[in-house]
Design a protein around this motif. Structure first.
Motif, short mmCIF file in Angstrom:
data_model
loop_
_atom_site.label_atom_id
_atom_site.label_comp_id
_atom_site.label_asym_id
_atom_site.label_seq_id
_atom_site.Cartn_x
_atom_site.Cartn_y
_atom_site.Cartn_z
N SER A 41 0.81 -1.23 0.00
CA SER A 41 0.00 0.00 0.00
C SER A 41 0.84 1.27 0.00
CB SER A 41 -0.94 0.00 1.21
OG SER A 41 -0.21 -0.01 2.42
N HIS A 42 2.15 1.17 0.34
CA HIS A 42 2.99 2.37 0.31
C HIS A 42 3.17 2.90 -1.12
CE1 HIS A 42 5.64 -1.14 -0.16
NE2 HIS A 42 6.40 -0.36 -0.91
N HIS A 43 2.88 2.08 -2.11
CA HIS A 43 2.96 2.54 -3.50
C HIS A 43 1.77 3.44 -3.86
CE1 HIS A 43 6.39 0.09 -4.63
NE2 HIS A 43 5.81 -0.98 -4.11
N MET A 44 0.72 3.37 -3.08
CA MET A 44 -0.52 4.08 -3.41
C MET A 44 -0.41 5.53 -2.94
SD MET A 44 -4.40 2.65 -2.81
CE MET A 44 -4.36 2.76 -1.02
N ASP A 45 -0.12 6.43 -3.90
CA ASP A 45 -0.02 7.86 -3.61
C ASP A 45 -0.98 8.60 -4.53
OD1 ASP A 45 1.19 7.69 -6.07
OD2 ASP A 45 3.23 8.03 -5.30
N ILE A 46 -0.88 9.93 -4.58
CA ILE A 46 -1.84 10.70 -5.37
C ILE A 46 -1.70 10.40 -6.85
CG2 ILE A 46 -0.34 12.73 -5.56
CD1 ILE A 46 -4.21 12.62 -5.16
N GLU A 47 -0.48 10.17 -7.34
CA GLU A 47 -0.31 9.78 -8.75
C GLU A 47 -1.03 8.47 -9.03
OE1 GLU A 47 3.86 11.59 -10.50
OE2 GLU A 47 3.86 9.58 -9.62
N TRP A 48 -0.90 7.55 -8.09
CA TRP A 48 -1.57 6.24 -8.21
C TRP A 48 -3.08 6.41 -8.27
CZ3 TRP A 48 1.22 1.55 -8.25
CH2 TRP A 48 0.45 0.38 -8.20
N LEU B 129 -11.35 3.85 -5.57
CA LEU B 129 -10.53 3.22 -4.55
C LEU B 129 -10.35 1.73 -4.84
CD1 LEU B 129 -8.90 3.57 -2.01
CD2 LEU B 129 -11.00 3.28 -0.66
N GLN B 130 -11.40 1.07 -5.26
CA GLN B 130 -11.28 -0.35 -5.60
C GLN B 130 -10.34 -0.54 -6.79
OE1 GLN B 130 -14.82 -2.75 -5.86
NE2 GLN B 130 -15.81 -1.70 -4.16
N ARG B 131 -10.40 0.35 -7.76
CA ARG B 131 -9.48 0.27 -8.90
C ARG B 131 -8.04 0.43 -8.42
NH1 ARG B 131 -9.62 -2.26 -13.12
NH2 ARG B 131 -11.68 -1.41 -13.66
N ALA B 132 -7.81 1.34 -7.49
CA ALA B 132 -6.45 1.55 -6.96
C ALA B 132 -5.94 0.27 -6.28
CB ALA B 132 -6.45 2.72 -5.98
N VAL B 133 -6.80 -0.43 -5.53
CA VAL B 133 -6.39 -1.66 -4.87
C VAL B 133 -6.17 -2.78 -5.89
CG1 VAL B 133 -7.10 -3.43 -3.21
CG2 VAL B 133 -7.47 -1.02 -2.68
N VAL B 134 -7.01 -2.85 -6.92
CA VAL B 134 -6.80 -3.83 -7.99
C VAL B 134 -5.44 -3.62 -8.63
CG1 VAL B 134 -7.54 -4.52 -10.32
CG2 VAL B 134 -9.23 -4.23 -8.51
N MET B 135 -5.05 -2.36 -8.83
CA MET B 135 -3.75 -2.06 -9.43
C MET B 135 -2.59 -2.50 -8.53
SD MET B 135 -4.83 1.69 -10.90
CE MET B 135 -3.16 2.34 -10.86
N LEU B 136 -2.82 -2.61 -7.22
CA LEU B 136 -1.81 -3.12 -6.30
C LEU B 136 -1.74 -4.64 -6.33
CD1 LEU B 136 -2.49 -0.92 -3.12
CD2 LEU B 136 -0.49 -0.77 -4.61
N LEU B 137 -2.91 -5.29 -6.38
CA LEU B 137 -2.97 -6.75 -6.27
C LEU B 137 -2.71 -7.47 -7.60
CD1 LEU B 137 -6.04 -7.22 -3.89
CD2 LEU B 137 -3.61 -7.31 -3.32
N GLU B 138 -3.10 -6.83 -8.69
CA GLU B 138 -2.97 -7.50 -10.00
C GLU B 138 -1.54 -7.93 -10.31
OE1 GLU B 138 -4.35 -5.36 -13.61
OE2 GLU B 138 -6.11 -6.64 -13.35
N HIS C 127 -8.25 6.65 -11.17
CA HIS C 127 -9.41 7.40 -11.64
C HIS C 127 -9.49 7.39 -13.16
CE1 HIS C 127 -12.43 10.57 -11.89
NE2 HIS C 127 -11.66 11.15 -12.80
N ARG C 128 -8.35 7.54 -13.82
CA ARG C 128 -8.35 7.53 -15.29
C ARG C 128 -8.86 6.21 -15.83
NH1 ARG C 128 -5.59 5.93 -19.65
NH2 ARG C 128 -4.17 4.65 -18.41
N ARG C 129 -8.56 5.10 -15.16
CA ARG C 129 -8.97 3.78 -15.63
C ARG C 129 -10.40 3.42 -15.27
NH1 ARG C 129 -3.77 -0.21 -14.37
NH2 ARG C 129 -2.13 1.21 -15.12
N THR C 130 -11.04 4.21 -14.43
CA THR C 130 -12.40 3.91 -13.98
C THR C 130 -13.41 4.43 -14.99
OG1 THR C 130 -11.72 4.07 -11.66
CG2 THR C 130 -14.07 4.23 -12.11
N ARG C 131 -14.38 3.57 -15.30
CA ARG C 131 -15.42 3.97 -16.26
C ARG C 131 -16.25 5.11 -15.67
NH1 ARG C 131 -20.70 2.09 -17.81
NH2 ARG C 131 -20.73 0.72 -16.00
N LYS C 132 -16.48 6.14 -16.49
CA LYS C 132 -17.15 7.35 -16.00
C LYS C 132 -18.64 7.39 -16.31
CE LYS C 132 -12.92 8.97 -15.18
NZ LYS C 132 -12.11 7.94 -15.86
N SER C 133 -19.13 6.49 -17.15
CA SER C 133 -20.50 6.60 -17.65
C SER C 133 -21.52 5.85 -16.81
CB SER C 133 -20.57 6.07 -19.09
OG SER C 133 -20.13 4.72 -19.16
#
Length: 444
Positions: free
Chosen positions: A32-39, A115-124, A44-50
């Motif tokens: 989780s230390h990798h998860m910062d504002i850039e992360w 937030l879930q997308r951010a955690v997926v990016m850590l676990l994937e 957010h960019r990868r999350t579907r907006k529609s």
């Protein structure tokens, strides 16, 4: 917005996590230390907006009005733990493909999706080092067509064909045992932030008609993280067990292909297939799962000796296709795939339901929508050997179009001659083979 340097930083961090997971396959990791504002910005960019809004009513556009501040607050609350509360998922019901019955759909809040997308990016990056080659669904760079290709090649390479065991898990995504899921996650992840967040999402519950229901099993409904959690669970329940425990004890060759909760096991020898079938129910029950007794079945899929071979093979369905033996243009026996009757009927019911709802739309608008739907159908089902089923889809779509044009009003009647004149001006797109025999994209 996320710049190229930020994207590169996130990709570099994910590469480091993946490398660490490869170097320490039996160790628990903290990430989780990798998860910062850039992360968070990249998540957010990868999350579907529609998508529709969740229980807080906030849309993506509203959230983006003060994006940096909102993500900073979310990140701080998530890492502190105590100040973050996972909101329940809003449940709505949407029509099924038949246009009659309804199916539930879970809608998380937009912030929770980020937030879930951010955690997926850590676990994937961790679990991509764990997952086996037999697994295809919900994995980066993998597709259902690749799963179909693996199945086709595996059967073709098996001398004389084989015996296919189709698996059907009852309500899989609703039955994942929370306690066992946490145990499996802790084998690879010791990160308190990540495990705490997942625990909160599992307990968040579902809001329906003003009441919150908190199921004691299942992955978060509609959650971005649900596919990864479901894959990690079946990886342990089925993939590892079959390849590491079962296959070494078999007398003949065998392999498995799994796409999310759809799986087929192929055996060279029928006695091996029966032995595995006998213990599957107990294996799944150990993890709180149940196999459907009627849909989990064995199919003898040996290469036939002739077209009129009375003891010839049956057929089986996987990922929307019916698989059967047929002759190639050169006269050789090959595995042929065609759109399954169930999927074709479902697609046509969906077309009929759409036409009923939009029967008063301008004809040009109907044509554009129907053409897009057919192109999407061809894009998935357009493989070598399936041309006849694609033709059927187009033909019956045309008939349903005329049927609902005739239902615009009680006095309206579209003759075949009138419909033919309109259809010459607005024809539906012809079927297109998008994938060759071996499921490589066909030449345009």
């Amino acid at each position: 917005m996320v710049g190229s340097s930020s994207l590169a930083n996130v990709s570099t961090k994910q590469a480091r996590i993946a490398e660490l997971a490869r170097q320490m396959p039996d160790k628990q990791l903290t990430v989780s230390h990798h998860m910062d504002i850039e992360w968070m910005l990249e998540a957010h960019r990868r999350t579907r907006k529609s998508g529709a809004s969740g229980v807080d009513g906030m849309t993506a556009a509203q959230y983006e009005e003060d994006l940096a501040s909102n993500l900073e607050s979310l990140l701080n609350r998530a890492k502190r733990g105590e100040s973050y509360r996972a909101p329940p998922v809003r449940r709505v019901y949407i029509p099924k493909g038949d246009g009659k019955s309804m199916r539930p759909l879970g809608i998380p809040t937009f912030e929770d999706k980020d937030l879930q997308r951010a955690v997926v990016m850590l676990l994937e990056p961790i679990y991509e080092q764990e997952f086996r080659d037999c697994s295809y669904g919900f994995r980066p760079g993998r597709s259902a067509h690749q799963a179909l290709q693996r199945l086709w090649k595996g059967i073709m390479d098996m001398p004389g064909g084989g015996v296919v065991l189709e698996l059907d898990i009852k309500s899989y995504f609703d039955k994942v045992d929370h306690g066992k899921l946490r145990e499996l996650l802790r084998k690879r992840v010791s990160d308190g932030v990540v495990l705490r967040l997942i625990g909160k999402w599992l307990k968040a519950g579902v809001l329906e008609e003003g009441r919150v229901y908190r199921p004691d099993a299942g992955t978060p409904q509609g959650g971005v993280i649900s596919p990864l959690l479901a894959n990690a669970y079946l990886h342990e329940v089925l993939d590892v067990w079959f390849e590491d425990v079962v296959m070494p004890r078999l007398h003949g060759r065998a392999f498995m292909v799994r796409d999310a909760d759809d799986a087929v096991l192929v055996f060279q020898r029928e006695d091996d297939a029966h032995r595995v079938e006998a213990v599957l129910g107990e294996r799944f029950a150990k993890y709180g799962l149940t196999l459907h007794p009627d849909k989990t079945r064995l199919t003898r899929f040996k290469r036939p000796k002739s077209l009129d071979d009375e003891d010839g093979p049956g057929s089986f369905d996987f990922l929307g296709f019916t698989h059967h033996w047929g002759r190639s243009r050169r006269g050789n026996w090959v595995v042929v795939r065609k759109t399954s009757r169930k999927r074709l009927s479902r697609a046509l019911r969906a077309i009929g339901a759409w036409l009923r709802e939009h029967r008063h739309d301008p004809v040009g608008k109907q044509h554009a929508a129907l053409s897009a739907k057919l192109r999407g159908h061809y894009g998935y089902f357009g493989i070598t050997g399936n041309a006849r089923a694609l033709d059927s889809m187009r033909f019956f779509t045309m008939l349903r179009w005329r049927f609902w044009l005739n239902r615009r009003s009680s006095g309206n009647h579209v003759t075949w001659a009138a419909f033919d004149r309109m259809y010459r001006r607005l024809p539906l797109p012809l079927p297109r083979i998008a994938y060759s025999r071996h499921l490589r994209p066909a030449n345009p």
